[in-house]
Each structure stands twice: as C-alpha cells, then as structure tokens.
Design a protein around this motif. Structure first.
Motif, PDB file in Angstrom:
ATOM      1  N   THR A 179       0.841  -1.208   0.000  1.00 38.28           N
ATOM      2  CA  THR A 179       0.000   0.000   0.000  1.00 38.28           C
ATOM      3  C   THR A 179       0.873   1.254   0.000  1.00 38.28           C
ATOM      4  O   THR A 179       2.085   1.181   0.255  1.00 38.28           O
ATOM      5  CB  THR A 179      -0.886   0.064   1.258  1.00 38.28           C
ATOM      6  OG1 THR A 179      -0.034   0.322   2.388  1.00 38.28           O
ATOM      7  CG2 THR A 179      -1.671  -1.209   1.481  1.00 38.28           C
ATOM      8  N   ASN A 199       2.761   1.430   3.205  1.00 34.94           N
ATOM      9  CA  ASN A 199       4.037   0.695   3.209  1.00 34.94           C
ATOM     10  C   ASN A 199       5.108   1.495   2.457  1.00 34.94           C
ATOM     11  O   ASN A 199       6.267   1.521   2.866  1.00 34.94           O
ATOM     12  CB  ASN A 199       3.905  -0.668   2.519  1.00 34.94           C
ATOM     13  CG  ASN A 199       2.963  -1.607   3.226  1.00 34.94           C
ATOM     14  OD1 ASN A 199       2.090  -2.199   2.604  1.00 34.94           O
ATOM     15  ND2 ASN A 199       3.103  -1.762   4.532  1.00 34.94           N
ATOM     16  N   ASN A 237      -6.345   5.208   6.791  1.00 35.11           N
ATOM     17  CA  ASN A 237      -7.378   4.670   5.916  1.00 35.11           C
ATOM     18  C   ASN A 237      -8.138   5.840   5.230  1.00 35.11           C
ATOM     19  O   ASN A 237      -8.496   6.814   5.902  1.00 35.11           O
ATOM     20  CB  ASN A 237      -8.288   3.911   6.909  1.00 35.11           C
ATOM     21  CG  ASN A 237      -9.446   3.233   6.312  1.00 35.11           C
ATOM     22  OD1 ASN A 237     -10.089   3.758   5.424  1.00 35.11           O
ATOM     23  ND2 ASN A 237      -9.739   2.063   6.822  1.00 35.11           N
ATOM     24  N   MET A 275      -4.043   2.817   7.310  1.00 30.60           N
ATOM     25  CA  MET A 275      -4.183   2.175   5.997  1.00 30.60           C
ATOM     26  C   MET A 275      -3.429   0.848   6.052  1.00 30.60           C
ATOM     27  O   MET A 275      -2.259   0.814   6.412  1.00 30.60           O
ATOM     28  CB  MET A 275      -3.585   3.068   4.904  1.00 30.60           C
ATOM     29  CG  MET A 275      -3.736   2.491   3.509  1.00 30.60           C
ATOM     30  SD  MET A 275      -2.935   3.505   2.228  1.00 30.60           S
ATOM     31  CE  MET A 275      -4.015   4.909   2.118  1.00 30.60           C
ATOM     32  N   SER A 276      -4.108  -0.259   5.724  1.00 33.16           N
ATOM     33  CA  SER A 276      -3.504  -1.590   5.821  1.00 33.16           C
ATOM     34  C   SER A 276      -3.702  -2.367   4.537  1.00 33.16           C
ATOM     35  O   SER A 276      -4.719  -2.184   3.861  1.00 33.16           O
ATOM     36  CB  SER A 276      -4.174  -2.402   6.930  1.00 33.16           C
ATOM     37  OG  SER A 276      -3.599  -2.106   8.159  1.00 33.16           O
ATOM     38  N   LYS A 277      -2.767  -3.293   4.278  1.00 36.23           N
ATOM     39  CA  LYS A 277      -2.913  -4.193   3.115  1.00 36.23           C
ATOM     40  C   LYS A 277      -4.181  -5.013   3.231  1.00 36.23           C
ATOM     41  O   LYS A 277      -4.848  -5.275   2.244  1.00 36.23           O
ATOM     42  CB  LYS A 277      -1.774  -5.220   3.097  1.00 36.23           C
ATOM     43  CG  LYS A 277      -0.408  -4.688   2.946  1.00 36.23           C
ATOM     44  CD  LYS A 277       0.525  -5.896   2.857  1.00 36.23           C
ATOM     45  CE  LYS A 277       1.892  -5.567   3.397  1.00 36.23           C
ATOM     46  NZ  LYS A 277       1.987  -5.674   4.855  1.00 36.23           N
ATOM     47  N   ASP A 296     -11.172  -2.222  -0.711  1.00 38.39           N
ATOM     48  CA  ASP A 296     -10.080  -1.729  -1.556  1.00 38.39           C
ATOM     49  C   ASP A 296     -10.097  -0.196  -1.626  1.00 38.39           C
ATOM     50  O   ASP A 296      -9.063   0.425  -1.860  1.00 38.39           O
ATOM     51  CB  ASP A 296     -10.232  -2.346  -2.953  1.00 38.39           C
ATOM     52  CG  ASP A 296      -8.974  -2.153  -3.782  1.00 38.39           C
ATOM     53  OD1 ASP A 296      -7.883  -2.546  -3.303  1.00 38.39           O
ATOM     54  OD2 ASP A 296      -9.072  -1.582  -4.887  1.00 38.39           O
ATOM     55  N   ARG A 344      -7.662   2.086   0.683  1.00 31.22           N
ATOM     56  CA  ARG A 344      -6.199   2.165   0.547  1.00 31.22           C
ATOM     57  C   ARG A 344      -5.823   2.445  -0.904  1.00 31.22           C
ATOM     58  O   ARG A 344      -6.590   2.151  -1.823  1.00 31.22           O
ATOM     59  CB  ARG A 344      -5.544   0.854   0.998  1.00 31.22           C
ATOM     60  CG  ARG A 344      -5.967  -0.323   0.173  1.00 31.22           C
ATOM     61  CD  ARG A 344      -5.332  -1.640   0.587  1.00 31.22           C
ATOM     62  NE  ARG A 344      -6.050  -2.734  -0.042  1.00 31.22           N
ATOM     63  CZ  ARG A 344      -7.009  -3.433   0.542  1.00 31.22           C
ATOM     64  NH1 ARG A 344      -7.335  -3.207   1.804  1.00 31.22           N
ATOM     65  NH2 ARG A 344      -7.648  -4.374  -0.106  1.00 31.22           N
ATOM     66  N   ASN A 379      -3.216   1.035  -3.483  1.00 28.41           N
ATOM     67  CA  ASN A 379      -2.261  -0.061  -3.696  1.00 28.41           C
ATOM     68  C   ASN A 379      -1.151   0.428  -4.617  1.00 28.41           C
ATOM     69  O   ASN A 379      -1.401   1.235  -5.519  1.00 28.41           O
ATOM     70  CB  ASN A 379      -2.954  -1.250  -4.362  1.00 28.41           C
ATOM     71  CG  ASN A 379      -4.139  -1.733  -3.553  1.00 28.41           C
ATOM     72  OD1 ASN A 379      -3.989  -2.099  -2.389  1.00 28.41           O
ATOM     73  ND2 ASN A 379      -5.327  -1.707  -4.149  1.00 28.41           N
ATOM     74  N   ASP A 411      -2.118   0.168  -8.224  1.00 23.21           N
ATOM     75  CA  ASP A 411      -3.298   0.852  -8.778  1.00 23.21           C
ATOM     76  C   ASP A 411      -2.910   1.730  -9.975  1.00 23.21           C
ATOM     77  O   ASP A 411      -1.863   2.387  -9.950  1.00 23.21           O
ATOM     78  CB  ASP A 411      -3.956   1.746  -7.707  1.00 23.21           C
ATOM     79  CG  ASP A 411      -4.752   0.952  -6.683  1.00 23.21           C
ATOM     80  OD1 ASP A 411      -5.020  -0.240  -6.938  1.00 23.21           O
ATOM     81  OD2 ASP A 411      -5.101   1.526  -5.637  1.00 23.21           O
ATOM     82  N   LYS A 434     -10.049   6.884  -6.009  1.00 27.18           N
ATOM     83  CA  LYS A 434      -9.968   6.646  -4.564  1.00 27.18           C
ATOM     84  C   LYS A 434      -9.764   7.955  -3.798  1.00 27.18           C
ATOM     85  O   LYS A 434     -10.374   8.161  -2.746  1.00 27.18           O
ATOM     86  CB  LYS A 434      -8.849   5.652  -4.249  1.00 27.18           C
ATOM     87  CG  LYS A 434      -9.207   4.224  -4.629  1.00 27.18           C
ATOM     88  CD  LYS A 434      -8.070   3.272  -4.324  1.00 27.18           C
ATOM     89  CE  LYS A 434      -8.454   1.846  -4.661  1.00 27.18           C
ATOM     90  NZ  LYS A 434      -7.347   0.896  -4.402  1.00 27.18           N
TER      91      LYS A 434
END
Ligand code: AQP
Length: 347
Positions: free
Chosen positions: A29, A32, A202, A210-212, A217, A220, A222, A225, A233
């Motif tokens: 994400t 990360n 989030n 915000m988490s994997k 969907d 977050r 990705n 994306d 988003k």
C-alpha cells in the motif's frame, strides 16, 4: 542518509547496521511505501550494511493462501527494487530462507515475558474480540521481530509509527538477554521514525491505519493501482466540508483532512506545514485532484517497474536466493555465539 542514522547507536561497540522488513500479507500500500520503503531507499549507503527482508514468517501468523503467499513475496521484493533498493548494495531476501530467524525467535520466546506480550497494542488490534482463536504465532510475533533485528546486530530500524512498540520490545529483549547472561552481546536498536508519513490512515476512516488487509479496496491506495483508480480513490476519500486552514494547527480534530495533507507532504518531500502554506483556503475540489496527480506522477514509474520485474519471477527468486546467502553469512555466526552464551551444547 537520515540524521537518525548519522547519530551513533546507543551502543558505540556496534557498527551502524540497518534492518527492516515488510510482510507479504497482501499487495503493498501507499502506507508501506511512504512509511517504510521510501525511507529504506533513503537509508541505503555504501558506508554501512542495510538489510531489507520480506518477512514471510510474519505473514503466516494469519491465514495465507500458499500460492498467493509466493506471489505476494515476489511482489514485495519487486516493490523494494522498483522503488530503488539496489540488491547489489543492500541485502534483500525472504525471511523463511534464513532459518536462523526462527531459531533465534525461539530463544527470545524464552527471554520475553508474557506480560510484555500482553501489552502489545498491535496484537490487541488484530486479535480484537477473537483473542482465543488467533494463532499463537500472532501473539509471539514481536519476539520473532526482535530476532529479525538482533540476528544481524542491527542498530537502526526504520519503521512506521505502528511498529514503534515492537522495536521498543526488541530493546527490552536485548537488555534482558544481556542482563541474564551477563554479556553485552546484543545492541539496543534504535527505531527510526521520522517525516510526515509515519502513520498513513485509511481513506475512509482517518482514525484507522491504511492496511494491506483492510476490508475495502477503496480505503487504501495499492502500489499497483493505475491512474484512474488512484484518482477515483482520492476523489471518494472521506473529508469534511471545511476548506484547508491557514495553519497545521487548524487540522486538529480533522483526521481525514490531516491524512491527505500528510500524504501530499510525503509524496512531494515537503513538510506538512509547507503544504498547508501552499493550499491555505483551498477546497477539496482543488486539493484532491492535485493530490491524485502527484500520487500518479510518483507511483506510476514504480508500479510500471514492479510489473516489469514481476514478468520474470525466476530472476526475482535468484536475487532473493543470493540475498539469503549474504544474510546467512552474518546471521549464522551470531546465532552460533548466542547458542554458546545460552549453553546449548554443540557436540
Ligand atoms: N499505514 C501505514 N503508514 C505508515 N507506515 C506503515 N507501515 C504499514 N502500514 C503503514 C509500515 O510498513 C512496514 C511494513 O509493515 P508490515 O507489512 O510488515 O506490517 P503492518 O504494519 O501490519 O502492515 P499492514 O499493511 O497493516 O499489513 P496487514 O494488514 O497485513 O497487517 C512497517 O514499517 C510499518 O510500520
């Protein structure tokens, strides 16, 4: 190199060494990337060893589909490299291939106290009301993380804010081991937590990370994306009706707004104060498209490179295997000495 790395570790006896890892528990994400990978890249230096791990043994503390786990492991490795981790400079490998992690993890299970584990907020968050049913591995996770770090005598651990407590526990484990066995064998590693992106939240709830593995969907970004998804988003990200304030203080009690400002700051390598100064008085109709454009500009080259790397999984496997060999060269003597200190007979 960050200021935090330039400072000496609290243990002058140990040379600077950086270690950190990411779980292949889903796709990477933006959290990360900004909280971890981007900073790992900044901390690469020919002056000291940096060790970056795909911590697959941590991923299996919750259920992972075996085939998806392999893909996610390669994808995290691809994410590291696409963002700028150079495997000829840093040691890049997956945790399960260096068996010393699990072995030292067991020793630390015997050093850490149950009361310490009971205070870990991440376990409480992840287990929730289901604590009786989660794996024992999820509970013991922090002592394996201590092993990951101390197996390399790492002195600096770049992490997001959510992992601070675990690095502090690593210091407690090192101290107790050193005290119990009357040695100074393990360093007290420093968590390196700095910059505006220490806890990316989030997009649908600014009070949650915000988490994997978050449910939706839409909550977050990705790393894979595309531009349309990123724009959609951010457009749908929860905010409030107020425009951006004149100062950062004006974002107090506006967690969603603060999060978007922090993301903008981290992506553009500015402070959040500088972003507010630029966008003071702007409405979301102006700020959100600017944020989406910036995110696409920064993330598109990384996701394109990730896709290219993922087209050749055998090459990723070769790079990880080489990294495991290099990691083992450091880890094996440290584990051997640990066994000797503990009194485990080598017959
Ligand atoms: N939202 C975040 N903001 C800032 N940093 C973050 N990190 C994770 N999420 C954010 C940092 O990324 C590194 C690797 O984390 P991890 O994948 O090993 O574990 P995690 O923190 O549990 O990550 P996730 O995405 O929340 O995974 P799941 O959903 O599977 O549990 C760490 O340095 C972490 O701080």
């Amino acid at each position: 190199m960050t200021d935090a790395v330039q400072t000496q570790s609290s243990d002058a006896k140990f040379a600077k060494r950086v270690f950190s890892g990411i779980k292949p528990s889903g796709g990477l994400t933006l959290g990360n990337y900004l909280g971890a990978i981007k900073r790992f890249v900044d901390m690469q230096s020919p002056d000291f060893t940096s060790i970056y791990c795909v911590v697959d043994l941590h991923a299996i503390t919750v259920w992972q589909d075996p085939a998806e786990l392999k893909t996610a492991t390669r994808e995290v490795a691809a994410g590291y490299m696409a963002a700028g981790i150079d495997p000829s400079q840093s040691i890049l490998f997956n945790q399960s291939q260096v068996s010393q992690h699990a072995e030292l993890g067991w020793i630390f299970n015997c050093v850490a106290r149950v009361g310490w584990m009971n205070r870990m907020t991440q376990f409480k968050d992840k287990a929730g009301a289901n604590a009786e049913k989660v794996s024992l591995g999820l509970y013991a996770y922090p002592s394996l993380m201590a092993a990951d770090i101390l197996l390399y005598h790492a002195t600096h651990v770049p992490v997001g804010d959510d992992q601070k407590q675990h690095v502090e526990l690593t210091r407690d484990i090192a101290s107790k081991f050193n005290h119990d066995f009357k040695t100074d064998f393990f360093p007290l590693a420093e968590p390196v937590i700095e910059g505006p992106a220490m806890r990316i939240m989030n997009l649908r709830d600014g009070t949650r990370k915000m988490s994997k593995s978050g449910e939706s969907d839409m909550e977050r970004i990705n790393m894979t994306d595309d531009a349309d998804k990123i724009a959609k988003k951010f457009k749908k990200a929860k905010t409030d009706p107020e425009p951006l304030p004149e100062t950062l203080g004006g974002l107090k009690d506006r967690p969603e707004a603060r999060n978007l400002v922090d993301i903008y700051a981290a992506l553009s390598d500015q402070t959040s104060e500088a972003v507010i100064a630029e966008y003071a008085g702007a409405g979301w109709g102006k700020f959100k498209p600017a944020l989406a454009e910036l995110a696409v500009e920064k993330l598109a080259p990384i996701s394109t490179e990730m896709a290219r790397l993922m087209d050749d999984p055998a090459e990723i496997d070769r790079i990880l295997a080489k990294g495991s060999d290099r990691a083992r060269e450091i880890a094996a003597p440290i584990l051997d000495q640990t066994y000797e200190i503990v009194g485990l007979l080598k017959a």
